[in-house]
Design a protein around this motif. Structure first.
Motif, PDB file in Angstrom:
ATOM      1  N   ARG A 177     -10.600 -53.299 106.038  1.00  0.00           N
ATOM      2  CA  ARG A 177      -9.595 -52.227 105.958  1.00  0.00           C
ATOM      3  C   ARG A 177      -9.039 -51.924 107.353  1.00  0.00           C
ATOM      4  O   ARG A 177      -7.837 -51.789 107.532  1.00  0.00           O
ATOM      5  N   ARG A 178      -9.939 -51.818 108.349  1.00  0.00           N
ATOM      6  CA  ARG A 178      -9.490 -51.550 109.723  1.00  0.00           C
ATOM      7  C   ARG A 178      -8.632 -52.693 110.253  1.00  0.00           C
ATOM      8  O   ARG A 178      -7.621 -52.469 110.915  1.00  0.00           O
ATOM      9  N   ALA A 179      -9.021 -53.937 109.952  1.00  0.00           N
ATOM     10  CA  ALA A 179      -8.241 -55.093 110.402  1.00  0.00           C
ATOM     11  C   ALA A 179      -6.854 -55.075 109.769  1.00  0.00           C
ATOM     12  O   ALA A 179      -5.853 -55.356 110.443  1.00  0.00           O
ATOM     13  N   LYS A 180      -6.785 -54.739 108.496  1.00  0.00           N
ATOM     14  CA  LYS A 180      -5.492 -54.669 107.807  1.00  0.00           C
ATOM     15  C   LYS A 180      -4.598 -53.617 108.451  1.00  0.00           C
ATOM     16  O   LYS A 180      -3.404 -53.865 108.690  1.00  0.00           O
ATOM     17  N   GLU A 181      -5.175 -52.451 108.754  1.00  0.00           N
ATOM     18  CA  GLU A 181      -4.398 -51.392 109.401  1.00  0.00           C
ATOM     19  C   GLU A 181      -3.893 -51.844 110.769  1.00  0.00           C
ATOM     20  O   GLU A 181      -2.752 -51.570 111.132  1.00  0.00           O
ATOM     21  N   ARG A 182      -4.739 -52.548 111.516  1.00  0.00           N
ATOM     22  CA  ARG A 182      -4.346 -53.027 112.852  1.00  0.00           C
ATOM     23  C   ARG A 182      -3.239 -54.075 112.744  1.00  0.00           C
ATOM     24  O   ARG A 182      -2.307 -54.085 113.547  1.00  0.00           O
ATOM     25  N   ILE A 231      -0.967 -54.260 110.462  1.00  0.00           N
ATOM     26  CA  ILE A 231       0.266 -53.530 110.146  1.00  0.00           C
ATOM     27  C   ILE A 231       0.836 -52.885 111.405  1.00  0.00           C
ATOM     28  O   ILE A 231       2.045 -52.945 111.653  1.00  0.00           O
ATOM     29  N   GLU A 232      -0.046 -52.286 112.230  1.00  0.00           N
ATOM     30  CA  GLU A 232       0.414 -51.680 113.488  1.00  0.00           C
ATOM     31  C   GLU A 232       1.051 -52.712 114.405  1.00  0.00           C
ATOM     32  O   GLU A 232       2.128 -52.480 114.967  1.00  0.00           O
ATOM     33  N   VAL A 233       0.398 -53.859 114.565  1.00  0.00           N
ATOM     34  CA  VAL A 233       0.913 -54.911 115.454  1.00  0.00           C
ATOM     35  C   VAL A 233       2.233 -55.451 114.909  1.00  0.00           C
ATOM     36  O   VAL A 233       3.177 -55.700 115.676  1.00  0.00           O
ATOM     37  N   LYS A 234       2.318 -55.606 113.607  1.00  0.00           N
ATOM     38  CA  LYS A 234       3.563 -56.087 112.990  1.00  0.00           C
ATOM     39  C   LYS A 234       4.716 -55.139 113.311  1.00  0.00           C
ATOM     40  O   LYS A 234       5.814 -55.581 113.667  1.00  0.00           O
ATOM     41  N   GLU A 235       4.456 -53.841 113.221  1.00  0.00           N
ATOM     42  CA  GLU A 235       5.496 -52.855 113.527  1.00  0.00           C
ATOM     43  C   GLU A 235       5.875 -52.888 115.007  1.00  0.00           C
ATOM     44  O   GLU A 235       7.051 -52.778 115.355  1.00  0.00           O
ATOM     45  N   GLU A 236       4.873 -53.063 115.884  1.00  0.00           N
ATOM     46  CA  GLU A 236       5.153 -53.159 117.323  1.00  0.00           C
ATOM     47  C   GLU A 236       6.000 -54.390 117.627  1.00  0.00           C
ATOM     48  O   GLU A 236       6.948 -54.323 118.419  1.00  0.00           O
TER      49      GLU A 236
END
Length: 88
Positions: free
Chosen positions: A32-37, A39-44
């Motif tokens: 779950r944490r990896a998925k959230e990260r 998504i964050e990197v994709k947005e960056e």
């Protein structure tokens, strides 16, 4: 839902606590944490130009030569393994 269990968990609510259930919850939490990260990197990355991304990559290589070599070796080994399996 059982107390302490994250929403959307795929582990049964009535699962008997034990080493396997504990390990499954740990893996699920890490995923779950990896998925959230991701998504964050994709947005960056979506907000950066290609030139900025290339510059960031170059800076990473300069600042982390050991990590870069290990990552390259790992990727090369994975590709070699996958190609070798195809030929068998």
């Amino acid at each position: 839902m059982a107390e302490g269990m994250p929403q959307g968990s795929r582990i049964a609510e009535n699962a008997v606590d034990g080493p396997l259930v504990g390990a499954a919850r740990t893996v699920e939490s890490a995923a779950r944490r990896a998925k959230e990260r991701v998504i964050e990197v994709k947005e960056e990355l979506a907000q950066k130009s290609v030139g900025e991304i290339v510059d960031d990559g170059r800076n990473f290589v300069r600042e982390n030569p050991g990590k870069t070599i290990l990552i390259s070796v790992g990727v090369g080994a994975l590709i070699g393994y996958l190609i070798g399996r195809r030929r068998s």
